[in-house]
Structure formats: C-alpha cells, structure tokens
Design an enzyme around this catalytic site. Structure first.
Site, PDB file in Angstrom:
ATOM      1  N   GLY A  51       0.825  -1.211   0.000  1.00  0.00           N
ATOM      2  CA  GLY A  51       0.000   0.000   0.000  1.00  0.00           C
ATOM      3  C   GLY A  51       0.850   1.249   0.000  1.00  0.00           C
ATOM      4  O   GLY A  51       2.068   1.184   0.163  1.00  0.00           O
ATOM      5  N   CYS A  58       5.526  -5.842   1.639  1.00  0.00           N
ATOM      6  CA  CYS A  58       5.847  -4.415   1.485  1.00  0.00           C
ATOM      7  C   CYS A  58       5.249  -3.556   2.611  1.00  0.00           C
ATOM      8  O   CYS A  58       5.734  -3.636   3.721  1.00  0.00           O
ATOM      9  CB  CYS A  58       5.497  -3.911   0.095  1.00  0.00           C
ATOM     10  SG  CYS A  58       6.592  -2.560  -0.388  1.00  0.00           S
ATOM     11  N   LEU A  59       4.204  -2.760   2.369  1.00  0.00           N
ATOM     12  CA  LEU A  59       3.630  -1.990   3.482  1.00  0.00           C
ATOM     13  C   LEU A  59       3.190  -2.948   4.588  1.00  0.00           C
ATOM     14  O   LEU A  59       3.339  -2.651   5.786  1.00  0.00           O
ATOM     15  CB  LEU A  59       2.433  -1.152   3.005  1.00  0.00           C
ATOM     16  CG  LEU A  59       1.849  -0.225   4.064  1.00  0.00           C
ATOM     17  CD1 LEU A  59       2.630   1.081   4.143  1.00  0.00           C
ATOM     18  CD2 LEU A  59       0.387   0.085   3.803  1.00  0.00           C
ATOM     19  N   ASN A 119       9.267  -1.650  -4.710  1.00  0.00           N
ATOM     20  CA  ASN A 119       8.682  -0.322  -4.737  1.00  0.00           C
ATOM     21  C   ASN A 119       8.434   0.136  -3.305  1.00  0.00           C
ATOM     22  O   ASN A 119       7.380  -0.110  -2.751  1.00  0.00           O
ATOM     23  CB  ASN A 119       7.357  -0.338  -5.497  1.00  0.00           C
ATOM     24  CG  ASN A 119       6.589   0.943  -5.281  1.00  0.00           C
ATOM     25  OD1 ASN A 119       7.203   2.003  -5.107  1.00  0.00           O
ATOM     26  ND2 ASN A 119       5.272   0.871  -5.252  1.00  0.00           N
ATOM     27  N   HIS A 156       8.515  -7.371  -3.721  1.00  0.00           N
ATOM     28  CA  HIS A 156       7.222  -7.789  -4.285  1.00  0.00           C
ATOM     29  C   HIS A 156       7.348  -9.138  -4.996  1.00  0.00           C
ATOM     30  O   HIS A 156       7.681  -9.175  -6.181  1.00  0.00           O
ATOM     31  CB  HIS A 156       6.686  -6.717  -5.239  1.00  0.00           C
ATOM     32  CG  HIS A 156       6.123  -5.536  -4.534  1.00  0.00           C
ATOM     33  ND1 HIS A 156       4.782  -5.418  -4.224  1.00  0.00           N
ATOM     34  CD2 HIS A 156       6.725  -4.433  -4.018  1.00  0.00           C
ATOM     35  CE1 HIS A 156       4.579  -4.282  -3.575  1.00  0.00           C
ATOM     36  NE2 HIS A 156       5.744  -3.663  -3.438  1.00  0.00           N
ATOM     37  N   GLU A 203       5.132 -10.992  -6.101  1.00  0.00           N
ATOM     38  CA  GLU A 203       4.152 -11.135  -7.194  1.00  0.00           C
ATOM     39  C   GLU A 203       4.669 -10.473  -8.466  1.00  0.00           C
ATOM     40  O   GLU A 203       4.025 -10.585  -9.521  1.00  0.00           O
ATOM     41  CB  GLU A 203       2.803 -10.529  -6.774  1.00  0.00           C
ATOM     42  CG  GLU A 203       2.673  -9.014  -6.899  1.00  0.00           C
ATOM     43  CD  GLU A 203       3.412  -8.228  -5.821  1.00  0.00           C
ATOM     44  OE1 GLU A 203       4.066  -8.860  -4.965  1.00  0.00           O
ATOM     45  OE2 GLU A 203       3.359  -6.987  -5.831  1.00  0.00           O
TER      46      GLU A 203
HETATM   47  N1  LIG Z   1       4.277   2.736   0.905  1.00  0.00           N
HETATM   48  C1  LIG Z   1       5.328   1.882   1.382  1.00  0.00           C
HETATM   49  C2  LIG Z   1       5.212   0.470   0.841  1.00  0.00           C
HETATM   50  C3  LIG Z   1       4.993   0.353  -0.633  1.00  0.00           C
HETATM   51  C4  LIG Z   1       4.287  -0.939  -1.039  1.00  0.00           C
HETATM   52  O1  LIG Z   1       3.638  -1.561  -0.207  1.00  0.00           O
HETATM   53  O2  LIG Z   1       4.338  -1.295  -2.239  1.00  0.00           O
HETATM   54  C5  LIG Z   1       6.672   2.487   1.085  1.00  0.00           C
HETATM   55  O3  LIG Z   1       6.770   3.373   0.275  1.00  0.00           O
HETATM   56  O4  LIG Z   1       7.667   2.088   1.666  1.00  0.00           O
END
Ligand SMILES: N[C@@H](CCC(=O)O)C(=O)O
Length: 385
Positions: free
Chosen positions: A247, A274-275, A316, A359, A361
């Site tokens: 996210g 990630c998030l 990302n 990621h 995926e």
């Molecule tokens: N927003 C978070 C995670 C990005 C994500 O979950 O793809 C960051 O910039 O570190």
C-alpha cells in the site's frame, strides 16, 4: 521542428515539474490537463509502465521512468493492478503511439481518462541523478498554465509530503469482497486452479491484483477486507490465515493497522508484503524510517539468509524497517538487500508469521522470489497440524 524548439514552445505553454529544491524541468503535457502534488521517485524497470501506474502503492507519488520509450504496448484491462491509474503523475522522456495486439487503449488516452498528469520531454537522466543525490524530493506538476515555475517551486516546498499521512484511506476497498476465479482467463495465468481449500482474509491497504492471483494459485480462498476492519471482525471470519497487503505512503500513518496486527498475531498465521511487512515490523516493536531515494524497479538483489540464495526482485518502497530497531528475541531477519543491506524480510520467533519487503508477485518484474507464496501455504499447513 527540433526537440529544443518543441521544448521552447512547451516553456511558453508552462507545462513543468517544479521541485522543492528549486529545480524546474520543462516538458510536454501528455496526460490529464491538471496540476498535482507528489513525491518524486524514479523506477528503473524496463517494462511494465501500466502495472506501475495502476499499483496503488504509488498513490501520492510522481513516477519518473528511466526507460526512455514508454507507451509502445498501450494499455489493456488484463494488466491493470487495480481499477485505475494511482500514481499522482508520470515523468518520461518520450511517450510513443501504441502498437501491440493486446493494446485496448493508448497510454495517453488512459492517462487522460484516469485524470493523471504526465510530462514527456523530461530529461529523466538528469532528474534521476538529482533524486539519487538529494533523495526523494517533493514536487508540483503544472499543466494548467495557471502557475508560474517560481510559484510551482514555492508550492512544492510548502506541500507537507507523505510523512505521517494515511494514504491508505484513498485506495482501500469500501466493503469486503471475495476474490473471484475469473482471472484464470487472463493472459499468462493457468486455466486450471487448485482447490481453494484454505481461507485467507487479506487487509486491503492498496492490494495489487497479482498478489490476489498468486494467493489463489496457492489454494487460498481470499476475502479482501477494508484497511480499517477491526481485528475481532477479521478473526470472527475464522480464517486459516491473515494477509497484510502492500500500500501507499508511510506505514506509521496508517490508522488502526498496527493495533489490528498486534491483536491478530498469534491467533492465526500471518503474512505480509511491502507496506504489510512494515506494519508487521511495527506490530513487533520495530521502527520504520525513510530510505534516501527508495527502491523502485525490477533489478534489486536480495539474499535469502536460510539458503544463501540471491534473488533478483521487484521493489517499490520509500520506507523500510530499521535494522537496529529489531528485537532479535522476537524477529529473525530472513532477507537482506545486497545493494544497501536494508531489511527485506523477517519471520517471528514467537508466532507463525512471515513477511517480505520486496514484491514476490512481481507485475512487473522477475519471478525469482515467487516461491514466497508457496511458503505462505506451507506456514498455514504446518500450523494446522
Ligand atoms: N508505501 C510503502 C510500501 C509500498 C508498497 O507496499 O508497495 C513504502 O513506500 O515504503
């Protein structure tokens, strides 16, 4: 007309990117004719602009693509990672006409339809070097002609940026839904799916479709719930596992997420990407902080410490779990980034939980780390035994 002449005209049309450090990049407005604020990042992927633009994690950010020829394969419904383009703006060297049998619409059309401003003719190499030097910078894209470049710089400076802001609110689903098997007809996906014998509830902080596909391919029947769903409501659904999604924005700004994670850990197996990884870090007492210019691209080497194997991963993120904040009695670091040694994954020593910062995926990116999804299934089955 030479490129320089075109740029001169564009300067007269006043389409530009203004940065908080005072820099101004002129370009041609190719997307929606709107002005926008964003944190400027660069992504080094050679392909996958559609997946990048539709990844909800990019909400609030201007994406600079270092690949110079963008738009060639157009845009199609099967490659969207969410229902719309989510980035706050696009910065590229050149946008080409689409020419591909899968294209349903040109990139320019899609940008306009989704209301996303885009500047072409940007010196993306100079911009990328600036971002590497200074770190992520706040920016303002002007395509309306209503703001002067100097005013644009002042606006970029005055804008608060994403620190501490709950960006998830703008991208999470409004009500729960079950992920459907219809995706099996999408390009490149298997027509035969395994039985969906495990029930998983996924917190939607801005979840990418390819994460849902990969979970389904591992036999998870996935119910996606809004980001702020109380832990008790999730546990009442009697899931075999709970997933914390990717996210946008600052993990520390996401309302209720850490509390909900704390309440769920130890009750059922938990996974995160990630998030989601960052939120699970916070829920286990660690801290998160900003990387200088983040990791955005498809060529990030990560070492899996269990096997010593190195995977090239899709990434990302601007934030990361800080290594020195991890309590080694509670968390075991499982993955490390070989470029900057940042934390790329951990498991809990106390309860069934695994999470990764990259990621697996892909979409877009290499598939080296895809076995993470099989690990998720394994974790759940081991816990059932
Ligand atoms: N927003 C978070 C995670 C990005 C994500 O979950 O793809 C960051 O910039 O570190």
């Amino acid at each position: 007309m030479t490129l320089q002449e075109k740029w001169k005209i564009q300067r007269e049309r006043k389409a530009f990117l203004a940065l908080a450090d005072g820099s101004i990049f002129y370009g041609y407005s190719m997307g929606a004719p709107v002005d926008s604020f964003g944190e400027v990042v660069f992504n080094t992927s050679l392909s996958g602009y559609e997946e990048i633009l539709s990844d909800p994690s990019y909400a609030g950010q201007f994406v600079t693509l270092t690949e110079t020829e963008i738009g060639n394969v157009g845009v199609n419904s099967a490659d969207m990672e969410s229902e719309k383009f989510q980035a706050a703006g696009l910065l590229v060297q050149q946008i080409n006409a689409d020419s591909n049998w899968r294209s349903e619409e040109s990139l320019v059309n899609a940008l306009k339809r989704f209301g996303i401003p885009a500047l072409a003719g940007i010196d993306t190499r100079a911009l990328t070097l600036l971002l590497r030097e200074k770190g992520t910078v706040k920016g303002f894209i002007c395509t309306s002609g209503k703001v002067t470049p100097e005013e644009g710089v002042a606006k970029a400076k005055a804008w608060n940026g994403l620190d501490g802001i709950d960006m998830v609110e703008s991208v999470t689903c409004k009500k729960p839904y079950e992920f459907s098997d219809d995706f099996a007809s999408d390009f490149g996906m298997p027509k035969e799916l395994p039985p969906a014998d495990l029930k998983l509830v996924a917190y939607d902080f801005g979840i990418k479709k390819n994460i849902l596909r990969n979970l389904r391919m591992q036999g998870f029947r996935v119910t996606v719930v809004p980001a702020y769903t109380p832990a008790n409501d999730v546990l009442a659904m009697k899931p075999d596992a709970v997933f914390f999604s990717n996210g946008p924005g600052d993990p520390a700004g996401v309302r209720d997420a850490v509390q909900n994670a704390k309440a769920i850990l130890g009750k059922v197996p938990v996974m995160g990407i990630c998030l989601g990884h960052q939120i699970l870090g916070l829920a286990n007492g660690a801290q998160t902080g900003r990387l200088k210019f983040g990791h955005h691209g498809g060529n990030h080497p990560v070492k899996f410490l269990d096997t010593g194997r190195v995977m090239v991963t899709s990434q990302n993120h601007n934030f990361a779990v800080l290594e020195n904040s991890i309590d080694s009695e509670i968390l075991e670091v499982t993955h490390v980034n070989l470029n900057d040694q940042s934390i790329e994954g951990f498991r809990s020593k106390k309860v069934p939980m695994i999470a990764v910062q990259f990621h697996p995926e892909a979409a877009p990116g290499p598939h080296d780390s895809n076995p993470f999804f099989a690990e998720c299934r394994k974790l759940v089955l081991e816990n059932k035994r």
